[in-house]
Design a protein around this motif. Structure first.
Motif, PDB file in Angstrom:
ATOM      1  N   SER A 136      68.142  22.600 -30.814  1.00 54.23           N
ATOM      2  CA  SER A 136      69.348  21.984 -31.356  1.00 54.23           C
ATOM      3  C   SER A 136      70.358  21.636 -30.262  1.00 54.23           C
ATOM      4  O   SER A 136      71.105  20.692 -30.408  1.00 54.23           O
ATOM      5  N   PRO A 146      70.529  16.406 -30.760  1.00 54.08           N
ATOM      6  CA  PRO A 146      71.193  16.587 -32.047  1.00 54.08           C
ATOM      7  C   PRO A 146      70.215  16.383 -33.203  1.00 54.08           C
ATOM      8  O   PRO A 146      69.230  15.663 -33.085  1.00 54.08           O
ATOM      9  N   SER A 147      70.518  17.040 -34.319  1.00 52.27           N
ATOM     10  CA  SER A 147      69.658  16.908 -35.490  1.00 52.27           C
ATOM     11  C   SER A 147      69.772  15.493 -36.060  1.00 52.27           C
ATOM     12  O   SER A 147      70.656  14.723 -35.689  1.00 52.27           O
ATOM     13  N   GLU A 205      73.180  15.013 -37.621  1.00 55.87           N
ATOM     14  CA  GLU A 205      74.233  14.826 -36.624  1.00 55.87           C
ATOM     15  C   GLU A 205      74.152  13.441 -35.989  1.00 55.87           C
ATOM     16  O   GLU A 205      75.175  12.812 -35.717  1.00 55.87           O
ATOM     17  N   GLN A 206      72.935  12.968 -35.775  1.00 51.21           N
ATOM     18  CA  GLN A 206      72.758  11.635 -35.189  1.00 51.21           C
ATOM     19  C   GLN A 206      73.271  10.560 -36.145  1.00 51.21           C
ATOM     20  O   GLN A 206      73.947   9.625 -35.725  1.00 51.21           O
ATOM     21  N   LEU A 217      75.535  10.945 -38.442  1.00 48.60           N
ATOM     22  CA  LEU A 217      76.990  11.061 -38.474  1.00 48.60           C
ATOM     23  C   LEU A 217      77.614  10.399 -37.250  1.00 48.60           C
ATOM     24  O   LEU A 217      78.610   9.669 -37.356  1.00 48.60           O
ATOM     25  N   ALA A 218      77.026  10.608 -36.080  1.00 45.91           N
ATOM     26  CA  ALA A 218      77.536   9.995 -34.849  1.00 45.91           C
ATOM     27  C   ALA A 218      77.438   8.468 -34.921  1.00 45.91           C
ATOM     28  O   ALA A 218      78.336   7.759 -34.454  1.00 45.91           O
ATOM     29  N   TYR A 239      84.873  12.752 -38.836  1.00 47.45           N
ATOM     30  CA  TYR A 239      83.673  13.028 -38.043  1.00 47.45           C
ATOM     31  C   TYR A 239      83.637  14.484 -37.603  1.00 47.45           C
ATOM     32  O   TYR A 239      82.631  15.177 -37.777  1.00 47.45           O
ATOM     33  N   LEU A 265      80.969  17.231 -38.846  1.00 49.17           N
ATOM     34  CA  LEU A 265      80.122  17.820 -37.813  1.00 49.17           C
ATOM     35  C   LEU A 265      80.234  19.344 -37.838  1.00 49.17           C
ATOM     36  O   LEU A 265      79.235  20.057 -37.712  1.00 49.17           O
ATOM     37  N   LEU A 297      78.183  20.598 -40.779  1.00 50.34           N
ATOM     38  CA  LEU A 297      76.750  20.566 -40.480  1.00 50.34           C
ATOM     39  C   LEU A 297      76.346  21.724 -39.572  1.00 50.34           C
ATOM     40  O   LEU A 297      75.333  22.382 -39.803  1.00 50.34           O
ATOM     41  N   ARG A 298      77.125  21.970 -38.552  1.00 49.81           N
ATOM     42  CA  ARG A 298      76.778  23.031 -37.603  1.00 49.81           C
ATOM     43  C   ARG A 298      76.946  24.415 -38.218  1.00 49.81           C
ATOM     44  O   ARG A 298      76.206  25.335 -37.887  1.00 49.81           O
TER      45      ARG A 298
END
Length: 89
Positions: free
Chosen positions: A48, A52-53, A56-57, A59-60, A73, A77, A80-81
């Motif tokens: 991880s 990034p998962s 996360e990708q 979302l970015a 954001y 994030l 998620l984490r």
């Protein structure tokens, strides 16, 4: 003095030593491989941290396209984490 099948005493000794050395080298190579794999995981910090998962990708990418602002954001994030989300799809 010859042993059965025409081998002398030194031939039997050398064959025994060769087989023992072969197995020792094979075991040492396997141990070295496992250690290098384990060391690599420790230095990368796990999967991880290295990449990034999928969530996360995504979302970015939404943040980069301007679909969400920085506050949203960072909030998403963090969620998620905290969930430990590791989907890599």
């Amino acid at each position: 003095m010859y042993w059965e099948y025409g081998m002398g005493g030194w031939a039997a000794v050398s064959m025994t030593v060769t087989v023992i050395l072969f197995w020792l080298l094979l075991i040492a190579a396997i141990v070295a491989l496992f250690r290098s794999v384990a060391r690599g995981e420790r230095f990368r910090g796990g999967r991880s941290a290295a990449r990034p998962s999928g969530a996360e990708q995504a979302l970015a990418e939404r943040f980069a396209r301007g679909e969400i602002d920085e506050e949203e954001y960072r909030h998403r994030l963090g969620v998620l984490r905290s969930l430990g989300h590791t989907d890599t799809s």
